[in-house]
Design a protein around this motif. Structure first.
Motif, PDB file in Angstrom:
ATOM      1  N   GLU A 288       0.840  -1.206   0.000  1.00  0.00           N
ATOM      2  CA  GLU A 288       0.000   0.000   0.000  1.00  0.00           C
ATOM      3  C   GLU A 288       0.872   1.251   0.000  1.00  0.00           C
ATOM      4  O   GLU A 288       0.616   2.205  -0.746  1.00  0.00           O
ATOM      5  N   PHE A 289       1.911   1.244   0.822  1.00  0.00           N
ATOM      6  CA  PHE A 289       2.825   2.377   0.879  1.00  0.00           C
ATOM      7  C   PHE A 289       3.516   2.585  -0.471  1.00  0.00           C
ATOM      8  O   PHE A 289       3.652   3.714  -0.944  1.00  0.00           O
ATOM      9  N   SER A 290       3.937   1.510  -1.104  1.00  0.00           N
ATOM     10  CA  SER A 290       4.612   1.605  -2.404  1.00  0.00           C
ATOM     11  C   SER A 290       3.692   2.155  -3.485  1.00  0.00           C
ATOM     12  O   SER A 290       4.113   2.927  -4.340  1.00  0.00           O
ATOM     13  N   SER A 291       2.432   1.741  -3.440  1.00  0.00           N
ATOM     14  CA  SER A 291       1.497   2.231  -4.460  1.00  0.00           C
ATOM     15  C   SER A 291       1.203   3.719  -4.284  1.00  0.00           C
ATOM     16  O   SER A 291       0.967   4.425  -5.258  1.00  0.00           O
ATOM     17  N   LEU A 292       1.233   4.196  -3.042  1.00  0.00           N
ATOM     18  CA  LEU A 292       0.985   5.617  -2.801  1.00  0.00           C
ATOM     19  C   LEU A 292       2.227   6.459  -3.097  1.00  0.00           C
ATOM     20  O   LEU A 292       2.105   7.629  -3.453  1.00  0.00           O
ATOM     21  N   ASN A 293       3.396   5.892  -2.948  1.00  0.00           N
ATOM     22  CA  ASN A 293       4.657   6.612  -3.172  1.00  0.00           C
ATOM     23  C   ASN A 293       5.391   6.013  -4.372  1.00  0.00           C
ATOM     24  O   ASN A 293       6.508   5.541  -4.259  1.00  0.00           O
ATOM     25  N   HIS A 294       4.755   6.036  -5.505  1.00  0.00           N
ATOM     26  CA  HIS A 294       5.333   5.404  -6.688  1.00  0.00           C
ATOM     27  C   HIS A 294       6.317   6.296  -7.442  1.00  0.00           C
ATOM     28  O   HIS A 294       6.822   5.918  -8.479  1.00  0.00           O
ATOM     29  N   ASP A 295       6.631   7.465  -6.916  1.00  0.00           N
ATOM     30  CA  ASP A 295       7.584   8.339  -7.595  1.00  0.00           C
ATOM     31  C   ASP A 295       9.032   7.914  -7.356  1.00  0.00           C
ATOM     32  O   ASP A 295       9.927   8.340  -8.076  1.00  0.00           O
ATOM     33  N   MET A 296       9.267   7.062  -6.357  1.00  0.00           N
ATOM     34  CA  MET A 296      10.604   6.542  -6.102  1.00  0.00           C
ATOM     35  C   MET A 296      10.634   5.074  -6.522  1.00  0.00           C
ATOM     36  O   MET A 296       9.924   4.252  -5.953  1.00  0.00           O
TER      37      MET A 296
END
Length: 123
Positions: free
Chosen positions: A79-87
């Motif tokens: 979930e965290f990765s999907s929300l912060n997909h700019d990195m």
């Protein structure tokens, strides 16, 4: 005398086949040296950017865990990765959270064995 100069001017235009082949061979040698060095620079830059992004994702994820007062799980990290997909990994690797570290499936295993000690180094 004028006839000889005219014939010499007529026959000396352009490059001979040997000259053209010599230039092509020299360019081929230079390309065989430059292209692998350029590709190695690109690979090293991708590793560096991936490491930087992994450390930043790890720092932000740990902060989020502390702020929410929860334990880590694969679902939370997804979930965290999907929300912060700019990195992300520039080589297309996927980040996972394993043993309190963010790891890349492409570059993380390279960090452990960058230079095998039993191999002979080459240029």
């Amino acid at each position: 005398m004028g006839e000889i100069k005219r014939r010499l001017r007529c026959c000396t235009r352009g490059f001979s086949l040997v000259e053209v082949l010599a230039v092509i061979i020299i360019l081929g040698i230079l390309a065989s040296i430059a292209i692998p060095a350029y590709l190695e620079r690109i690979e090293n830059a991708e590793k560096s950017v991936c490491e930087s992004n992994r450390l930043e994702v790890q720092r932000l994820y740990k902060m989020e865990l502390v702020l929410k007062s929860v334990e880590t799980s694969d679902v939370l990290f997804a979930e965290f990765s999907s929300l912060n997909h700019d990195m992300y990994c520039p080589a297309g690797g996927k980040y996972t959270y394993l043993n309190a570290e963010v790891v890349c499936d492409i570059h993380s295993h390279d960090d452990v064995n960058d230079k095998p000690e039993d191999e002979v180094p080459w240029l």
